[in-house]
Motif scaffolding. Structure first.
Motif, PDB file in Angstrom:
ATOM      1  N   SER A  10     -10.465  -3.097  14.517  1.00  0.00           N
ATOM      2  CA  SER A  10      -9.529  -2.501  13.507  1.00  0.00           C
ATOM      3  C   SER A  10      -8.097  -3.209  13.771  1.00  0.00           C
ATOM      4  N   GLU A  11      -7.200  -2.745  12.768  1.00  0.00           N
ATOM      5  CA  GLU A  11      -5.871  -3.516  13.002  1.00  0.00           C
ATOM      6  C   GLU A  11      -5.267  -3.048  14.242  1.00  0.00           C
TER       7      GLU A  11
ATOM      8  N   LYS B  53     -12.021  -6.530   7.302  1.00  0.00           N
ATOM      9  CA  LYS B  53     -11.511  -5.011   6.859  1.00  0.00           C
ATOM     10  C   LYS B  53     -12.602  -4.003   7.099  1.00  0.00           C
ATOM     11  N   GLY B  54     -12.202  -2.851   7.388  1.00  0.00           N
ATOM     12  CA  GLY B  54     -13.190  -1.699   7.462  1.00  0.00           C
ATOM     13  C   GLY B  54     -14.391  -1.597   8.534  1.00  0.00           C
ATOM     14  N   LYS B  55     -14.211  -2.527   9.518  1.00  0.00           N
ATOM     15  CA  LYS B  55     -15.065  -2.426  10.734  1.00  0.00           C
ATOM     16  C   LYS B  55     -14.765  -1.878  12.041  1.00  0.00           C
TER      17      LYS B  55
ATOM     18  N   GLU C 129       0.822  -1.196   0.109  1.00  0.00           N
ATOM     19  CA  GLU C 129       0.057   0.102  -0.001  1.00  0.00           C
ATOM     20  C   GLU C 129       0.979   1.222  -0.049  1.00  0.00           C
TER      21      GLU C 129
ATOM     22  N   GLY D  45      -3.065  -9.553   2.959  1.00  0.00           N
ATOM     23  CA  GLY D  45      -4.375  -9.400   2.488  1.00  0.00           C
ATOM     24  C   GLY D  45      -4.895 -10.825   2.277  1.00  0.00           C
TER      25      GLY D  45
ATOM     26  N   TYR E 234      -9.399 -11.165  10.193  1.00  0.00           N
ATOM     27  CA  TYR E 234     -10.524 -10.510  10.403  1.00  0.00           C
ATOM     28  C   TYR E 234     -11.060  -9.595   9.317  1.00  0.00           C
TER      29      TYR E 234
ATOM     30  N   GLU F 113      -3.130  -5.826  -4.344  1.00  0.00           N
ATOM     31  CA  GLU F 113      -3.907  -7.065  -3.740  1.00  0.00           C
ATOM     32  C   GLU F 113      -3.460  -8.321  -4.511  1.00  0.00           C
TER      33      GLU F 113
ATOM     34  N   THR G 184     -12.133  -8.896   1.590  1.00  0.00           N
ATOM     35  CA  THR G 184     -12.861  -8.319   2.464  1.00  0.00           C
ATOM     36  C   THR G 184     -12.202  -8.849   3.872  1.00  0.00           C
ATOM     37  N   HIS G 185     -11.184  -9.396   4.048  1.00  0.00           N
ATOM     38  CA  HIS G 185     -10.510  -9.787   5.160  1.00  0.00           C
ATOM     39  C   HIS G 185      -9.044  -9.687   5.147  1.00  0.00           C
ATOM     40  N   THR G 186      -8.181  -9.444   6.430  1.00  0.00           N
ATOM     41  CA  THR G 186      -7.015  -9.164   6.618  1.00  0.00           C
ATOM     42  C   THR G 186      -6.321 -10.495   7.418  1.00  0.00           C
TER      43      THR G 186
END
Length: 203
Positions: A166-167, A160-162, A4, A186, A158, A23, A190-192
């Motif tokens: 968070s991270e 992403k974007g929730k 990123e 990645g 977990y 990604e 949707t998940h990391t």
């Protein structure tokens, strides 16, 4: 980490600044007023020169300004690693799955000839994957940390974007359990996945 970058994208006479993400199967640009996703399957040609990544699709040429990472990203687009490879899974790797994972991930592990051990089954493993479905689930990391031995790794997967997970929440939970965060991957669109290990001085 490392996939990123802050940069810009040019298309014709237009230029937009923002974040550029590489990604597993797509290139993503996120700007304030402009967003773009290019699937690797849509790319007809990709070149790197002078800090620019030039991507040709059926709709035209996009030029991503990413500096010295251009050549490295070109290679990753032309020769993408599988998810299993990015997670360090190979033939003979012993894995334990904790929580709910999609069937396609389990199939990828089996295709990589890894040995998948279900939750509740005894035996030493090389890596444990934990699907955290919310912040409250992170409390279990301390319990899992006590079971780790030697260089065994714990991956926390977990969404992403929730807002409720968070991270930083995941990292804090792992460090509280005495673990060291060493890698982020990645996992899907949707998940990391974030990897923890026992610090060297404590093994």
């Amino acid at each position: 980490m490392g996939n990123e970058l802050k940069g810009a994208v040019r298309s014709g006479k237009e230029r937009h600044e923002g974040k550029i993400l590489l990604e597993t199967k797509q290139l993503i640009f996120r700007g304030t007023d402009y967003r773009l996703t290019v699937a690797f399957a849509e790319i007809r040609d990709v070149q790197a020169a002078n800090g620019e990544l030039r991507v040709a699709t059926k709709d035209g040429v996009l030029t991503f300004e990413i500096g010295i990472a251009a050549e490295k990203w070109r290679e990753k687009i032309l020769h993408p690693k599988t998810r299993a490879e990015k997670l360090g899974v190979k033939q003979g790797t012993k894995l334990r799955l904790l929580g709910e994972f999609e069937a396609d991930f389990v199939k990828e592990l089996e295709d990589a000839k890894a040995e998948v051990i279900r939750a509740g089954t005894a035996g030493n493993v090389n890596q444990t994957f934990f699907a955290a479905d919310g912040r409250s689930a992170l409390a279990a990391i301390e319990k899992f940390a006590k079971r780790l031995k030697g260089a065994e790794a714990l991956w926390v997967v977990y969404a992403k974007g929730k807002k409720d997970l968070s991270e930083n929440d995941v990292i804090a939970a792992g460090r509280k359990a005495g673990l060291k965060d060493v890698k982020v991957v990645g996992f899907s669109f949707t998940h990391t996945a974030l990897q923890f290990v026992i610090p060297l001085e404590k093994r």
